[in-house]
Design an enzyme around this catalytic site. Structure first.
Site, PDB file in Angstrom:
ATOM      1  N   TYR A  94       0.841  -1.210   0.000  1.00 21.90           N
ATOM      2  CA  TYR A  94       0.000   0.000   0.000  1.00 21.90           C
ATOM      3  C   TYR A  94       0.869   1.250   0.000  1.00 21.90           C
ATOM      4  CZ  TYR A  94       0.895   0.783   5.016  1.00 21.90           C
ATOM      5  OH  TYR A  94       1.496   1.019   6.235  1.00 21.90           O
ATOM      6  N   CYS A  95       0.279   2.336  -0.485  1.00 20.56           N
ATOM      7  CA  CYS A  95       0.902   3.661  -0.408  1.00 20.56           C
ATOM      8  C   CYS A  95      -0.124   4.610   0.207  1.00 20.56           C
ATOM      9  CB  CYS A  95       1.419   4.123  -1.758  1.00 20.56           C
ATOM     10  SG  CYS A  95       0.174   4.301  -3.061  1.00 20.56           S
TER      11      CYS A  95
END
Length: 351
Positions: A94-95
């Site tokens: 994830y970012c």
């Protein structure tokens, strides 16, 4: 494969071997998903550089430079920390918003052959779940363990938790002992990180069982208690520990031994109290530090600083009708936990 989280304990999270936060180190340090490791595809400096080009030159030039940086950093991670993983390893990436950074890294990992997932909406989606949780009212019946400074509330709660009682250690989550001298090694988490820890603990509660928490102000060190838990604390019934000041001072001198190991730091904190106390009292406390009379210092601070403020705070949230557990000493915390447990068993609690 995008994973849309429906809760903080979404079963989908259990299907992955490693959660990877590809945001910059400063973003990760502020807060991250529990257990996530940081493999940034852009450093803080690189992220700032790409952002400047995006605004001052063009989005295309920014994406071109960013793509090259992401590819180089991804190669470094794959050849380094990820080199030992076999073909069955399943990462979840994830970012910030589940966009380009996590998308690029996930694509590279998938091309290698790993079955990679990506958090849809990224950290922002996780954070929304956290905020929603900590703003909600606590549905479990809450009981507050009260008592003036040095009453061993935290230790008694820890012993009750070991016996199977449902407890949230707010000071533990905040990594702070809740006083001027309460700083702990490694410092406190950010407000966001504290809320994330609290949200996970709240989501794990059994709403049919009592929840025990320590009496707190709305602030523990540098972090604030979110609305949900704070409203529960001020509305909850209380069990108050009544312990003589001499016993509380002796106990505090023992449990704050790590703090008293640095007398100069203690003196600096006492010096900050000058606007609140007569100069003679401050000088007396400083003399106690010079001779390492830590029990005497603790007793003086309790009598003249902590107890008056604690009593004033209690008067705003306690009607005085709750049960009182009188303890002559704190030499037997297991016995103290027995006494609290017996009072708790006799309380009429409803969810």
């Amino acid at each position: 494969m995008d994973i849309r989280l429906k809760s903080l304990s979404d079963p989908a999270l259990a299907g992955f071997d490693t959660i990877i936060d590809v945001r910059s180190p400063s973003e990760y340090a502020e807060d991250h998903l529990p257990g996530a490791v940081n493999l940034p595809v852009l450093s803080d400096e690189e992220r700032a550089q790409v952002g400047t080009i995006y605004k001052q030159v063009s989005p295309f030039d920014a994406r071109k430079l960013g793509g090259a940086m992401v590819a180089a950093n991804a190669a470094r991670h794959i050849a380094g920390s990820l080199a030992g993983h076999g073909g069955g390893w399943r990462p979840l990436v994830y970012c910030w918003r589940g966009g380009q950074r996590s998308g690029a890294f996930a694509t590279i990992l998938a091309q290698i052959g790993w079955r990679v997932g990506r958090v849809g909406g990224g950290y922002k989606a996780w954070r929304a779940l956290v905020v929603e949780r900590v703003q909600q009212l606590v549905t479990a019946p809450v009981v507050v363990l009260d008592g003036n400074t040095g009453s061993a509330k935290t230790e008694i709660l820890q012993r009750l938790a070991a016996r199977g009682h449902q407890v949230i250690d707010l000071e533990g989550l905040a990594n702070h002992r809740g006083s001027l001298f309460g700083a702990m090694p490694d410092g406190q988490p950010s407000q966001k990180c504290f809320e994330g820890r609290l949200a996970v603990a709240l989501e794990a509660l059994d709403s049919s069982r009592p929840l025990l928490v320590e009496a707190e102000s709305s602030r523990i060190g540098d972090v604030n208690l979110p609305r949900g838990i704070w409203q529960a604390i001020i509305a909850a019934p209380r069990i108050r520990l009544a312990v003589p000041v001499e016993a509380r001072a002796a106990y505090t001198a023992r449990v704050y031994a790590d703090t008293s190991a640095d007398p100069a730091a203690v003196a600096r904190i006492v010096d900050l109290l000058r606007p609140l106390h007569p100069a003679e009292r401050i000088e007396d406390w400083l003399r106690l530090i010079d001779v390492a009379d830590w029990a005497g210092l603790a007793e003086g601070l309790m009598r003249h600083h902590y107890d008056p403020r604690y009593d004033k705070h209690r008067a705003r949230h306690d009607d005085g009708r709750g049960p009182v557990v009188a303890l002559e000493s704190l030499e037997d915390p297991e016995g103290a936990a027995d006494r609290v447990e017996a009072v708790l068993a006799g309380m009429n609690l409803a969810g």
